[in-house]
Each structure stands twice: as C-alpha cells, then as structure tokens.
Design a protein around this motif. Structure first.
Motif, mmCIF file in Angstrom:
data_model
loop_
_atom_site.group_PDB
_atom_site.id
_atom_site.type_symbol
_atom_site.label_atom_id
_atom_site.label_comp_id
_atom_site.label_asym_id
_atom_site.label_seq_id
_atom_site.Cartn_x
_atom_site.Cartn_y
_atom_site.Cartn_z
ATOM 1 N N VAL A 42 -36.751 21.744 18.277
ATOM 2 C CA VAL A 42 -37.301 22.351 17.075
ATOM 3 C C VAL A 42 -36.180 22.747 16.118
ATOM 4 O O VAL A 42 -36.279 22.556 14.896
ATOM 5 C CB VAL A 42 -38.180 23.564 17.433
ATOM 6 N N SER A 43 -35.097 23.270 16.666
ATOM 7 C CA SER A 43 -33.973 23.663 15.824
ATOM 8 C C SER A 43 -33.348 22.457 15.131
ATOM 9 O O SER A 43 -33.021 22.509 13.934
ATOM 10 C CB SER A 43 -32.921 24.391 16.656
ATOM 11 N N VAL A 44 -33.185 21.363 15.886
ATOM 12 C CA VAL A 44 -32.613 20.155 15.293
ATOM 13 C C VAL A 44 -33.516 19.623 14.192
ATOM 14 O O VAL A 44 -33.047 19.215 13.114
ATOM 15 C CB VAL A 44 -32.373 19.090 16.377
ATOM 16 N N TYR A 45 -34.835 19.616 14.426
ATOM 17 C CA TYR A 45 -35.773 19.119 13.417
ATOM 18 C C TYR A 45 -35.734 19.991 12.161
ATOM 19 O O TYR A 45 -35.714 19.481 11.033
ATOM 20 C CB TYR A 45 -37.181 19.085 13.988
ATOM 21 N N LYS A 46 -35.757 21.317 12.344
ATOM 22 C CA LYS A 46 -35.721 22.220 11.193
ATOM 23 C C LYS A 46 -34.421 22.060 10.412
ATOM 24 O O LYS A 46 -34.423 22.073 9.164
ATOM 25 C CB LYS A 46 -35.884 23.661 11.672
ATOM 26 N N TYR A 47 -33.321 21.910 11.115
ATOM 27 C CA TYR A 47 -32.042 21.727 10.435
ATOM 28 C C TYR A 47 -32.023 20.415 9.654
ATOM 29 O O TYR A 47 -31.567 20.366 8.505
ATOM 30 C CB TYR A 47 -30.907 21.741 11.457
ATOM 31 N N ASN A 48 -32.540 19.342 10.262
ATOM 32 C CA ASN A 48 -32.591 18.054 9.573
ATOM 33 C C ASN A 48 -33.472 18.126 8.337
ATOM 34 O O ASN A 48 -33.119 17.608 7.275
ATOM 35 C CB ASN A 48 -33.111 16.980 10.522
ATOM 36 N N LYS A 49 -34.625 18.793 8.461
ATOM 37 C CA LYS A 49 -35.529 18.903 7.315
ATOM 38 C C LYS A 49 -34.874 19.686 6.183
ATOM 39 O O LYS A 49 -34.984 19.327 5.002
ATOM 40 C CB LYS A 49 -36.832 19.581 7.737
ATOM 41 N N SER A 50 -34.162 20.764 6.555
ATOM 42 C CA SER A 50 -33.496 21.559 5.540
ATOM 43 C C SER A 50 -32.393 20.760 4.839
ATOM 44 O O SER A 50 -32.298 20.770 3.600
ATOM 45 C CB SER A 50 -32.907 22.817 6.177
ATOM 46 N N VAL A 71 -38.888 2.026 18.228
ATOM 47 C CA VAL A 71 -39.212 3.421 18.554
ATOM 48 C C VAL A 71 -37.961 4.301 18.622
ATOM 49 O O VAL A 71 -37.952 5.416 18.084
ATOM 50 C CB VAL A 71 -40.031 3.485 19.860
ATOM 51 N N PRO A 72 -36.865 3.875 19.280
ATOM 52 C CA PRO A 72 -35.664 4.739 19.293
ATOM 53 C C PRO A 72 -35.146 5.052 17.892
ATOM 54 O O PRO A 72 -34.751 6.203 17.616
ATOM 55 C CB PRO A 72 -34.652 3.912 20.099
ATOM 56 N N LEU A 73 -35.152 4.067 16.981
ATOM 57 C CA LEU A 73 -34.685 4.322 15.622
ATOM 58 C C LEU A 73 -35.630 5.261 14.867
ATOM 59 O O LEU A 73 -35.180 6.108 14.085
ATOM 60 C CB LEU A 73 -34.548 3.007 14.857
ATOM 61 N N ARG A 74 -36.907 5.133 15.132
ATOM 62 C CA ARG A 74 -37.859 6.015 14.471
ATOM 63 C C ARG A 74 -37.696 7.447 14.965
ATOM 64 O O ARG A 74 -37.821 8.412 14.186
ATOM 65 C CB ARG A 74 -39.284 5.514 14.715
ATOM 66 N N ILE A 75 -37.426 7.615 16.246
ATOM 67 C CA ILE A 75 -37.170 8.957 16.773
ATOM 68 C C ILE A 75 -35.890 9.523 16.162
ATOM 69 O O ILE A 75 -35.818 10.704 15.790
ATOM 70 C CB ILE A 75 -37.082 8.911 18.310
ATOM 71 N N ARG A 76 -34.878 8.666 16.035
ATOM 72 C CA ARG A 76 -33.617 9.124 15.430
ATOM 73 C C ARG A 76 -33.839 9.558 13.986
ATOM 74 O O ARG A 76 -33.316 10.595 13.547
ATOM 75 C CB ARG A 76 -32.584 8.011 15.495
ATOM 76 N N ASN A 77 -34.617 8.781 13.235
ATOM 77 C CA ASN A 77 -34.889 9.151 11.844
ATOM 78 C C ASN A 77 -35.704 10.436 11.746
ATOM 79 O O ASN A 77 -35.592 11.183 10.766
ATOM 80 C CB ASN A 77 -35.624 8.026 11.127
ATOM 81 N N PHE A 78 -36.529 10.687 12.759
ATOM 82 C CA PHE A 78 -37.328 11.915 12.758
ATOM 83 C C PHE A 78 -36.441 13.146 12.840
ATOM 84 O O PHE A 78 -36.744 14.192 12.258
ATOM 85 C CB PHE A 78 -38.316 11.885 13.931
ATOM 86 N N PHE A 79 -35.347 13.035 13.572
ATOM 87 C CA PHE A 79 -34.443 14.166 13.741
ATOM 88 C C PHE A 79 -33.194 14.069 12.865
ATOM 89 O O PHE A 79 -32.414 15.026 12.818
ATOM 90 C CB PHE A 79 -34.004 14.283 15.209
ATOM 91 N N HIS A 80 -32.996 12.946 12.196
ATOM 92 C CA HIS A 80 -31.804 12.789 11.349
ATOM 93 C C HIS A 80 -32.156 11.841 10.199
ATOM 94 O O HIS A 80 -31.873 10.649 10.242
ATOM 95 C CB HIS A 80 -30.638 12.244 12.165
#
Length: 391
Positions: free
Chosen positions: A25-33, A307-316
């Motif tokens: 969750v922290s990684v996702y929030k940081y990426n979104k910010s 799928v791995p690239l899509r997961i990576r883009n979700f967090f970065h």
C-alpha cells in the motif's frame, strides 16, 4: 459475563502478512503521488500556452485526435483510458481544443469470430483532405457546375439525415432538430494526432492519398424509408396474389406510378443508380495546406505474458507519465512542429510497438507516402522534449 480476551503478539506469519500488505500500500501510494506530481509538472508547462493572447481575428488552434483499436484488442477501452490518463489533462491545461474520433470497425466471420477491420482512420483523414481540395475548386469563379453539384449533394445529405431519423423515431423530425446536432465546422486546418503505431501509419497514408488521389465524388444514395419498404413489399405480395379480372388494370397503374417516380428530382428516388461527379477534370494540381501530424505512443500490454509488466506499471507508473505526457506537451506548443525528414522517418516512428505481444500473428501496415507529400508534410517532434518552459 464477558469472556476475557487474551492479549498476545501476532505470530510470525500474521506479522509477515500485515507488513507485506502495508508495504504494498505504501509503494502504491508513493507511486500515485509521484505520478501525479510528474503529470502536474507537464500541465503547468502547458498552462503557459493557455495564457498566451491571440488576435481578435485569429482562429484558436484545434487538433483532430484519432483513437483506433489497439493491436490485440477488440475495442477502444484501453486506448480511451490511455488518452484520459496521460494526454487529456495536458491538452486541458494548455486550453488546446480538440475533436476526438474513436474508430472501432468490426466484422463477424462466417464461423462467428469477431475481428477488427482496419483502415477507418486512413479513410477519414483522406476524405477530409480531399474535401478541402474540392472546396477550393468550387470556390473558383469558373466552376459553377461544381457548386451546383455541391448544393444537390448537400440537399441529399440533409434528406438522408431526416429519413434516417424518421426511421429511428417513427415521426418526421423538424429541420431545427437536425441543425442542433451539427457541430460548427472549423474554419482552419486541424492538425492530426495519432495515438498508437497503427493509427499513425493510417493517418500518414491517409494524408498522402488525400493530397494526391482522385477527387471524384459519388452522389450518396437516398435512404429508403421503412414505410416505403413496407409499401413495396405489400405491392409485390398483392401483385402475386392478384387473380381478379382487373389485374391488368392494376399492372398498368403500377407501371405509371413507377414512371412518375423515375421522373422525380434527385432527392425523390431511393435506390437510384449512383452518379459520380467528375472533379478531376477541374483539378489544376494546386496544393492545399496539409495538416501537421503528431505521433503519441501507446504501449498496449495484452495477454498473460504482459502480466508482470502490468503489475510493475501499477506500482511504478512514473516513467509512463514522463513519456506520454511529455509527448502530449509537444502537441500543445505549435513551435515544436518541424518538417519531416523524408519517408524513412515517417516509417520508423513508433516501430518499437510492433515488437509487443499484441502484434504477434498480425501483419502490420507499412507507410506508403508520395515523395512530394513527404517533402511538404510537417510533424510534431514528440520524440524530444523541445517545448518551452523546461526547468
């Protein structure tokens, strides 16, 4: 009365789970910010274009954005999300007016499999330029014949719109309703923005065909009303079942009515033979202004292998914002336009997209452009950040 709740520390497995969840969750929030900050950076640079003043007689810029079905898909959903996430905010910040066209032509095979039909962007872009060339010929004083044909064709189009609406609603629409549906025609030349490699190739080929191809225009056929279809069907059925002595009289009456219909005006005969207006014999070969064209990439990730690239883009997602929003920023500023460096540069633009999973088993289109058109064509330099106000 109440059972005592034992207080104890969570076990190793529970601790690992909650720590992992909190970390994600922290990684996702940081990426979104960070992604929002990067997008805001490009929007702030685009906002300078919105604050520029234009003359009272000048026409504000407007671009025509084409979105086609990405390779490996059957709809434009992912392309629309790409447009809304990375490109639209920059255009809005720069007050860049646009016209969005979604091209989603599909066909169903005999075995029931649905497939995408390519070429819609090519056809639209080519027709837009051909129409500009026709309008130039019609404006010349000695081409009165073309102006008469244009008036007849416009009348036919208005009649077809009214008939199509009547078939849908079941009542005769007022012409004021039809006029409300029509957007005001842009007086200038709208530059073309192509999102994705396939759309880019079709747009460039369409510009080449529209600038150098034939101008002959076919008069549209008159749309038949549902009531007319039912009347003709009933007439045929009655003629087959008519065994009374006055059958010969009814046949003569139907013949007279058919002759009367054939003698009607251009807008009175549904299913009449198509007529082609010969614009080519009036064409003097004079060039018209061509729209500049911009390529904005769309790396569509499809299939299980992505799928791995899509997961990576979700967090970065920051690198996607930097790429796509920067390309949109180049379109906002007219100063980034430059002459194309020949057909080779046009062919190489976006070629990397063809290496993606969705392109496997597909036959990509090739850029086919007239050398004279390639020498006149201008493009936006979306591969480099040349827009002003760069920190």
């Amino acid at each position: 009365m109440f059972a005592r709740i034992k207080k104890r520390l969570p076990g190793p497995k529970a601790s690992a789970f909650w720590l992992s969840a909190a970390g994600l969750v922290s990684v996702y929030k940081y990426n979104k910010s960070q992604s929002d900050q990067r997008l805001q950076y490009y929007c702030q640079r685009a906002a300078h274009a919105a604050n520029e003043t234009i003359g009272s007689l000048d026409t504000p810029r407007k671009v025509h954005v084409y979105i086609a079905v990405p390779m490996g898909e059957l709809g434009t959903r992912k392309a629309r999300q790409h447009w809304e996430r990375y490109i639209l905010p920059v255009f809005a910040a720069g007050a860049l007016d646009y016209e969005l066209t979604l091209v989603n032509d599909t066909a169903t095979e005999s075995n029931g499999v649905e497939r995408v039909v390519r070429g819609g962007v090519h056809r639209m872009v080519a027709e837009e330029i051909r129409e500009r060339r026709r309008r130039r010929l019609e404006a010349e004083e000695e081409n009165g014949e073309l102006r008469l044909w244009r008036a007849a064709i416009d009348e036919r189009k208005r009649e077809n719109e009214a008939r199509a609406l009547k078939n849908r609603l079941g009542v005769e629409p007022g012409m004021s309703v039809l006029e409300l549906w029509k957007a005001q025609e842009y007086p200038g030349v709208m530059d073309v923005v192509a999102i994705g490699r396939e759309t880019w190739v079709e747009a460039v080929n369409g510009i080449s065909e529209g600038a150098s191809g034939s101008l002959n225009l076919q008069v549209p056929e008159l749309v038949a009303l549902d009531a007319e279809k039912n009347t003709e069907l009933n007439t045929e059925q009655n003629a087959e079942q008519n065994t009374e002595p006055n059958a010969e009289l009814n046949t003569e009456l139907n013949t007279e009515q058919g002759a009367a219909r054939e003698a009607g005006s251009l807008a009175d005969n549904a299913g009449e033979p198509a007529h082609v207006v010969n614009y080519d014999r009036f064409d003097d070969g004079a060039a018209v202004a061509l729209p500049a064209v911009a390529y904005i990439a769309h790396a569509n990730l499809t299939g299980w292998g992505a799928v791995p690239l899509r997961i990576r883009n979700f967090f970065h997602d920051q690198q996607n914002v930097d790429e796509y929003a920067c390309q949109a920023l180049q379109v906002v500023y007219e100063s980034t336009r430059r002459a194309a460096r020949g057909a080779g540069e046009l062919e190489a633009m976006g070629r990397a997209e063809e290496q993606m999973k969705g392109w496997e088993g597909q036959e990509p289109l090739e850029v086919v452009v007239d050398p004279q058109v390639a020498a006149r064509l201008q493009i936006y330099d979306t591969q480099n950040d040349t827009a002003p106000f760069k920190d």
